[in-house]
Design a protein around this motif. Structure first.
Motif, PDB file in Angstrom:
ATOM      1  N   ILE A  42       0.836  -1.197   0.000  1.00  0.00           N
ATOM      2  CA  ILE A  42       0.000   0.000   0.000  1.00  0.00           C
ATOM      3  C   ILE A  42       0.874   1.252   0.000  1.00  0.00           C
ATOM      4  CG2 ILE A  42      -1.641   1.360   1.365  1.00  0.00           C
ATOM      5  CD1 ILE A  42      -2.777  -1.269   2.411  1.00  0.00           C
ATOM      6  N   ASN A  43       0.512   2.208  -0.831  1.00  0.00           N
ATOM      7  CA  ASN A  43       1.119   3.531  -0.777  1.00  0.00           C
ATOM      8  C   ASN A  43       0.123   4.459  -0.079  1.00  0.00           C
ATOM      9  OD1 ASN A  43       1.925   6.219  -1.343  1.00  0.00           O
ATOM     10  ND2 ASN A  43       3.105   5.526  -3.110  1.00  0.00           N
ATOM     11  N   ALA A  44       0.447   4.847   1.162  1.00  0.00           N
ATOM     12  CA  ALA A  44      -0.475   5.652   1.971  1.00  0.00           C
ATOM     13  C   ALA A  44      -0.136   7.137   1.949  1.00  0.00           C
ATOM     14  CB  ALA A  44      -0.476   5.136   3.411  1.00  0.00           C
ATOM     15  N   THR A 158      -5.032   5.825   8.126  1.00  0.00           N
ATOM     16  CA  THR A 158      -3.786   5.157   8.492  1.00  0.00           C
ATOM     17  C   THR A 158      -3.918   3.657   8.264  1.00  0.00           C
ATOM     18  OG1 THR A 158      -4.481   4.960  10.812  1.00  0.00           O
ATOM     19  CG2 THR A 158      -3.175   6.896  10.204  1.00  0.00           C
ATOM     20  N   VAL A 159      -2.779   3.011   8.082  1.00  0.00           N
ATOM     21  CA  VAL A 159      -2.756   1.583   7.747  1.00  0.00           C
ATOM     22  C   VAL A 159      -2.778   0.744   9.014  1.00  0.00           C
ATOM     23  CG1 VAL A 159      -1.444  -0.254   6.606  1.00  0.00           C
ATOM     24  CG2 VAL A 159      -1.485   2.053   5.618  1.00  0.00           C
ATOM     25  N   ARG A 185      -8.351   2.169   5.014  1.00  0.00           N
ATOM     26  CA  ARG A 185      -9.602   2.813   4.612  1.00  0.00           C
ATOM     27  C   ARG A 185      -9.278   4.255   4.258  1.00  0.00           C
ATOM     28  NH1 ARG A 185     -13.879   2.299   9.197  1.00  0.00           N
ATOM     29  NH2 ARG A 185     -15.140   3.330   7.570  1.00  0.00           N
ATOM     30  N   THR A 186      -9.516   4.611   3.005  1.00  0.00           N
ATOM     31  CA  THR A 186      -9.190   5.956   2.540  1.00  0.00           C
ATOM     32  C   THR A 186     -10.284   6.435   1.592  1.00  0.00           C
ATOM     33  OG1 THR A 186      -7.595   7.309   1.290  1.00  0.00           O
ATOM     34  CG2 THR A 186      -7.675   4.957   0.760  1.00  0.00           C
ATOM     35  N   GLY A 187     -10.932   7.534   1.918  1.00  0.00           N
ATOM     36  CA  GLY A 187     -12.010   8.038   1.082  1.00  0.00           C
ATOM     37  C   GLY A 187     -13.108   7.003   0.926  1.00  0.00           C
TER      38      GLY A 187
END
Length: 229
Positions: A42-44, A158-159, A185-187
């Motif tokens: 994952i690229n956070a 955050t991951v 969880r992003t957007g």
């Protein structure tokens, strides 16, 4: 005169062989040592807080930018005196997740093994025909064995980590596995990524041994999956 011709012909043949080896050698070495195409994590960097709840039916989507959906493999090739890693990936992946009351109750991911690519076409053909036998086993699947508690996965961009037990079917053979995966969880999205360590012999994968290299028994299944409702 005939006596003089024989050494000349012999030298000419030797020269042709040397020139041929000089031109083919780098290609053979490249086929063996190039690292291939690896599915990363994952690229956070640009992650934002979640804008939707975790419950619902999530469909696998292609993703975008540094977080594209992909499934692949990484194995060590054992060369004389050294080990080199080779990776291959496919972006032809389908799947879904079902989450209810913060519990992952069902899910499946299906990867099209016939479209796996490294970075060399000849090696791609060899992997598909002689190692994964994709004519007989065109897909690899992971079936979730729920319920799995996701209530600790944050919604602040955050991951987190989660153990995701399931059944991995590869090369027509199914095995229970429990990988620890990164979850973000992003957007409007949920992104899942990680590495499943596998022993290829557990899945009856016995590739032919080449003169220059053999494939280590232990390797990785690399995944990065992007889901949207």
């Amino acid at each position: 005169m005939e006596t003089l011709k024989k050494p000349f012909v012999a030298l000419t043949v030797i020269a042709i062989i040397v020139i041929s080896l000089a031109s083919v050698g780098p290609l053979v070495y490249k086929l063996i040592t190039n690292p291939g195409i690896r599915t990363g994590g994952i690229n956070a960097e640009n992650a934002v807080p979640a804008t939707t709840g975790v419950d619902g039916h999530w469909n696998l989507v292609p993703g975008s930018g540094a977080n594209t959906t992909g499934v692949g493999f990484t194995f060590n090739e054992v060369l004389p005196g050294e080990r080199k890693s080779t990776s291959g990936s496919t972006y032809q992946v389908t799947g879904f997740l079902d989450v209810s009351d913060g519990q992952l109750t069902d899910g499946e991911v299906v990867a099209d093994a016939t479209t796996i690519k490294t970075d060399i076409e000849k090696r791609d053909i060899n992997v598909r025909r002689s190692i994964l036998h994709t004519d007989d086993f065109p897909t690899a699947t992971f079936q979730v064995k729920g319920p799995i508690d996701l209530t600790d996965v944050p919604d602040d961009g955050t991951v987190a980590n989660a153990e995701v037990p399931g059944v991995l079917t590869l090369h027509g053979t199914s095995r229970d596995v429990t990988p620890t995966l990164d979850v973000l969880r992003t957007g409007e999205r949920v992104i899942v990524a990680g590495v499943l360590t596998v022993d290829r012999t557990d899945y009856n994968i016995y590739p032919p041994e080449f003169v220059a290299a053999t494939i280590a028994e232990e390797g990785e299944i690399n995944i990065r999956l992007v889901f949207e409702k």
